[in-house]
Enzyme design. Structure first.
Site, short mmCIF file in Angstrom:
data_model
loop_
_atom_site.label_atom_id
_atom_site.label_comp_id
_atom_site.label_asym_id
_atom_site.label_seq_id
_atom_site.Cartn_x
_atom_site.Cartn_y
_atom_site.Cartn_z
N THR A 135 0.82 -1.21 0.00
CA THR A 135 0.00 0.00 0.00
C THR A 135 0.85 1.26 0.00
O THR A 135 2.00 1.23 0.45
CB THR A 135 -0.90 -0.01 1.26
OG1 THR A 135 -1.54 1.25 1.39
CG2 THR A 135 -0.10 -0.26 2.53
N ASP A 136 0.25 2.37 -0.44
CA ASP A 136 0.96 3.66 -0.37
C ASP A 136 1.11 4.15 1.07
O ASP A 136 1.93 5.03 1.36
CB ASP A 136 0.26 4.72 -1.23
CG ASP A 136 -1.19 5.00 -0.84
OD1 ASP A 136 -1.70 4.36 0.11
OD2 ASP A 136 -1.82 5.86 -1.48
N GLU A 137 0.32 3.56 1.99
CA GLU A 137 0.34 4.07 3.38
C GLU A 137 1.68 3.85 4.07
O GLU A 137 1.97 4.49 5.08
CB GLU A 137 -0.78 3.42 4.20
CG GLU A 137 -2.14 3.69 3.60
CD GLU A 137 -3.30 3.53 4.57
OE1 GLU A 137 -3.06 3.38 5.77
OE2 GLU A 137 -4.45 3.55 4.10
N TYR A 184 -1.82 -0.61 10.99
CA TYR A 184 -1.99 -1.27 9.67
C TYR A 184 -0.77 -1.00 8.79
O TYR A 184 -0.15 -1.94 8.27
CB TYR A 184 -3.27 -0.75 8.98
CG TYR A 184 -3.30 -1.06 7.50
CD1 TYR A 184 -3.42 -2.37 7.03
CD2 TYR A 184 -3.22 -0.03 6.55
CE1 TYR A 184 -3.44 -2.64 5.66
CE2 TYR A 184 -3.24 -0.29 5.19
CZ TYR A 184 -3.35 -1.60 4.76
OH TYR A 184 -3.36 -1.88 3.41
N LYS A 188 2.14 -3.54 7.26
CA LYS A 188 2.40 -3.71 5.82
C LYS A 188 3.87 -3.37 5.52
O LYS A 188 4.52 -4.06 4.72
CB LYS A 188 1.47 -2.82 4.98
CG LYS A 188 0.01 -3.22 4.99
CD LYS A 188 -0.29 -4.57 4.38
CE LYS A 188 -0.14 -4.60 2.88
NZ LYS A 188 -0.57 -5.92 2.31
P1 NAD Z 1 -9.94 -7.15 2.07
O1 NAD Z 1 -9.92 -6.89 3.52
O2 NAD Z 1 -11.15 -6.83 1.28
O3 NAD Z 1 -9.62 -8.70 1.80
C1 NAD Z 1 -8.62 -9.39 2.50
C2 NAD Z 1 -8.80 -10.89 2.23
O4 NAD Z 1 -7.74 -11.58 2.91
C3 NAD Z 1 -10.12 -11.46 2.76
O5 NAD Z 1 -10.71 -12.30 1.79
C4 NAD Z 1 -9.71 -12.26 4.00
O6 NAD Z 1 -10.55 -13.36 4.27
C5 NAD Z 1 -8.31 -12.71 3.60
N1 NAD Z 1 -7.46 -13.00 4.78
C6 NAD Z 1 -7.29 -12.22 5.88
N2 NAD Z 1 -6.47 -12.84 6.76
C7 NAD Z 1 -6.11 -14.02 6.19
C8 NAD Z 1 -5.28 -15.09 6.61
N3 NAD Z 1 -4.65 -15.08 7.80
N4 NAD Z 1 -5.11 -16.15 5.78
C9 NAD Z 1 -5.74 -16.18 4.56
N5 NAD Z 1 -6.57 -15.19 4.13
C10 NAD Z 1 -6.73 -14.13 4.93
O7 NAD Z 1 -8.65 -6.41 1.48
P2 NAD Z 1 -8.46 -5.58 0.13
O8 NAD Z 1 -8.93 -4.22 0.32
O9 NAD Z 1 -8.95 -6.39 -0.99
O10 NAD Z 1 -6.85 -5.53 0.08
C11 NAD Z 1 -6.12 -6.61 -0.48
C12 NAD Z 1 -4.63 -6.30 -0.37
O11 NAD Z 1 -4.34 -5.08 -1.05
C13 NAD Z 1 -4.14 -6.10 1.07
O12 NAD Z 1 -2.87 -6.66 1.18
C14 NAD Z 1 -4.08 -4.58 1.22
O13 NAD Z 1 -3.10 -4.22 2.16
C15 NAD Z 1 -3.70 -4.17 -0.18
N6 NAD Z 1 -4.15 -2.82 -0.61
C16 NAD Z 1 -5.47 -2.46 -0.48
C17 NAD Z 1 -5.88 -1.21 -0.97
C18 NAD Z 1 -7.32 -0.78 -0.89
O14 NAD Z 1 -7.64 0.38 -1.20
N7 NAD Z 1 -8.27 -1.63 -0.51
C19 NAD Z 1 -4.94 -0.34 -1.54
C20 NAD Z 1 -3.60 -0.75 -1.62
C21 NAD Z 1 -3.23 -1.99 -1.17
O1 DAU Z 2 -4.19 4.04 0.59
C1 DAU Z 2 -4.42 2.68 0.46
C2 DAU Z 2 -5.28 2.19 1.62
O2 DAU Z 2 -6.60 2.68 1.38
C3 DAU Z 2 -5.28 0.68 1.76
O3 DAU Z 2 -3.98 0.24 2.04
C4 DAU Z 2 -6.25 0.25 2.87
O4 DAU Z 2 -6.31 -1.16 2.93
C5 DAU Z 2 -7.63 0.81 2.53
O5 DAU Z 2 -8.53 0.49 3.57
C6 DAU Z 2 -7.57 2.33 2.34
O6 DAU Z 2 -7.29 2.99 3.60
P1 DAU Z 2 -8.04 4.33 4.04
O7 DAU Z 2 -7.96 4.44 5.51
O8 DAU Z 2 -7.60 5.48 3.22
O9 DAU Z 2 -9.56 3.95 3.55
P2 DAU Z 2 -10.99 4.19 4.25
O10 DAU Z 2 -12.03 3.85 3.23
O11 DAU Z 2 -11.07 3.55 5.59
O12 DAU Z 2 -11.00 5.77 4.47
C7 DAU Z 2 -10.85 6.69 3.40
C8 DAU Z 2 -10.83 8.09 4.00
O13 DAU Z 2 -12.15 8.38 4.50
C9 DAU Z 2 -9.89 8.24 5.17
O14 DAU Z 2 -9.30 9.53 5.14
C10 DAU Z 2 -10.79 8.11 6.40
C11 DAU Z 2 -12.11 8.66 5.91
N1 DAU Z 2 -13.33 8.06 6.50
C12 DAU Z 2 -13.45 6.69 6.47
C13 DAU Z 2 -14.56 6.08 7.02
C14 DAU Z 2 -14.67 4.56 7.00
C15 DAU Z 2 -14.33 8.85 7.04
O15 DAU Z 2 -14.23 10.10 7.03
N2 DAU Z 2 -15.43 8.24 7.58
C16 DAU Z 2 -15.59 6.88 7.61
O16 DAU Z 2 -16.60 6.37 8.13
#
Ligand code: NAD
Ligand code: DAU
Length: 378
Positions: A135-137, A184, A188
């Site tokens: 992730t970019d985080e 988190y 990562k």
């Molecule tokens: P998500 O939470 O929707 O899905 C995670 C999946 O991993 C689920 O299906 C869960 O059951 C599985 N999982 C969790 N723990 C496990 C374990 N111990 N063994 C096997 N499976 C397990 O996540 P997402 O948003 O799809 O993110 C997927 C990946 O991409 C993550 O690594 C996250 O850090 C990364 N990522 C997410 C975002 C985003 O915006 N969502 C952005 C950048 C990177």
């Molecule tokens: O940047 C990549 C990341 O983006 C991924 O690595 C993470 O897995 C993914 O969950 C996401 O993280 P964020 O924390 O940015 O996503 P989230 O949807 O939780 O929140 C987006 C923004 O909105 C953040 O600034 C927090 C804000 N927010 C979120 C929720 C859930 C609110 O203001 N209210 C809310 O209820």
């Protein structure tokens, strides 16, 4: 069959899009979805591909080293695309241990299992690849800046020379120093270091990518976009953290899946690629777009639900701004986001409104039973 690829976390949001893309595009490859089915895993996300001959689901915990080692040998795994993780920042603030376990120890367990299996083969690491999705985080937080006193967003130039709107004049590059703030992102970052250490120490062919915020269908409704769309539909409050000024860089999930496919097949070993949309938005502006779009699609009058916006206590340690520079990926592999944000958001809001059954299954907990029926108990 050609190659065998494990995709971990394939029942989650991004993972399900990656599984679907690979199962459709590579009928000669065996795609094995390894997922523990935590609260975030939902096999209904993959209903359309579950009967394909080149797809198999394995319910397993990536932290279970013996299970991972056995699976790799039994399935003769050539490649791993590792997405399984705990992914929600707010949960990591409440329960950091689960994040350290899955994200750090789980990644280490997969790496060690792959190492032992691949090193036992006569060809060793040749033709193998461990691709870690990050992730970019991990890069920390950027500031909102006002160069020459101009109010952001202002037009700026990426290192590719392309112009786009930004809330600051600094960006995350592949060379940016890691500086994670939340449990988190710390977990990562730690997993990214382990992946690179396995390359540097054992010569494992690895790739790491760092992506910005994804949006699109099948995202668990604890994240901003699906949570708010569902709340608008049911006229529930929209809890905006702090002043809603935080900025995120949004990418349509299918564009991320396309990038993963390209990098898995064409990327260079030991490289890092940033993936992002050059698409920065303040949270409050996104929320307003969501209200307008949902109200229009629901046939409600314009801005009828703006009153649902409720400012609530800020997230602890809330990072102000993320902004990825993905020029390297564009320049070296020719990837670009395909969708304009307006188009992507319209598609996304429409999908959640059209798939109320999916949303109800998830919010009621019914989705947990989908697995029970098919494969036994969850
Ligand atoms: P998500 O939470 O929707 O899905 C995670 C999946 O991993 C689920 O299906 C869960 O059951 C599985 N999982 C969790 N723990 C496990 C374990 N111990 N063994 C096997 N499976 C397990 O996540 P997402 O948003 O799809 O993110 C997927 C990946 O991409 C993550 O690594 C996250 O850090 C990364 N990522 C997410 C975002 C985003 O915006 N969502 C952005 C950048 C990177
Ligand atoms: O940047 C990549 C990341 O983006 C991924 O690595 C993470 O897995 C993914 O969950 C996401 O993280 P964020 O924390 O940015 O996503 P989230 O949807 O939780 O929140 C987006 C923004 O909105 C953040 O600034 C927090 C804000 N927010 C979120 C929720 C859930 C609110 O203001 N209210 C809310 O209820």
């Amino acid at each position: 069959m050609n190659k065998t690829i494990i995709i971990t976390g394939g029942a989650g949001f991004i993972g399900s899009h990656v599984v679907r893309l690979f199962v459709d595009k590579y009928p000669d490859c065996r795609i094995i979805n390894v997922d523990k089915l935590t609260y975030a895993g939902n096999l209904a996300n993959l209903k359309d591909v579950e009967d394909r001959p080149n797809y198999r689901f394995v319910k397993a915990d990536i932290c279970d080293f013996e299970a991972m080692r056995t699976l790799m040998e039994a399935e003769r795994v050539d490649g791993i695309i590792h997405l399984a993780a705990e992914s929600h920042v707010d949960r990591s603030i409440r329960d950091p241990f689960t994040f350290a376990r899955t994200n750090v120890l789980g990644t280490l367990s997969l790496l060690q299992a792959a190492k032992e299996y691949w090193e036992s083969l006569p060809e060793g690491y040749s033709g193998k690849r461990f691709y870690h999705i990050s992730t970019d985080e991990v890069y920390g937080a950027l500031e909102l800046t006002h160069p020459e006193g101009i109010e952001p967003p202002f037009t700026t130039k990426a290192s590719s020379g392309k112009h786009h709107l930004a809330y600051g004049d600094t960006f995350f590059y592949e060379t940016t120093r890691y500086n994670p703030h939340s449990p988190y992102s710390a977990s990562k970052a730690s997993s990214d270091h382990f992946v690179r250490a396995f390359h540097d120490t054992y010569g494992m062919p690895v790739i790491v990518t760092n992506c910005s915020n994804n949006y699109g269908p099948y995202q668990f409704p604890e994240k901003l976009i699906p949570l708010f769309i569902n709340n608008i539909r049911h006229r529930k409050p929209l809890p905006v953290y702090g002043k809603g000024e935080n900025v995120r860089d949004w990418l349509y999930v299918e564009d991320h899946a396309r990038a993963i496919d390209l990098i898995f097949h064409k990327g260079k070993d030991a490289e890092t690629y940033n993936i992002g949309g050059f698409n920065e938005w303040k949270n409050i502006d996104i929320v307003k777009v969501l209200v307008r779009t949902a109200d229009r699609l629901l046939g409600r009058s314009e801005d009828e639900d703006m009153g649902l916006i409720t400012y609530v206590t800020d997230r602890k340690g809330h990072d102000m701004r993320y902004a990825i520079d993905s020029t390297k990926l564009q320049r070296e592999l020719g990837w670009e986001p395909s969708l304009q944000f307006e188009e992507g958001i319209e598609k996304t809001v429409r999908w959640y409104l059209d798939n109320q059954e999916w949303m109800d299954m998830v919010t009621s907990g019914e989705y947990m039973k989908y697995y029970d029926g098919m494969y036994g108990k969850r």
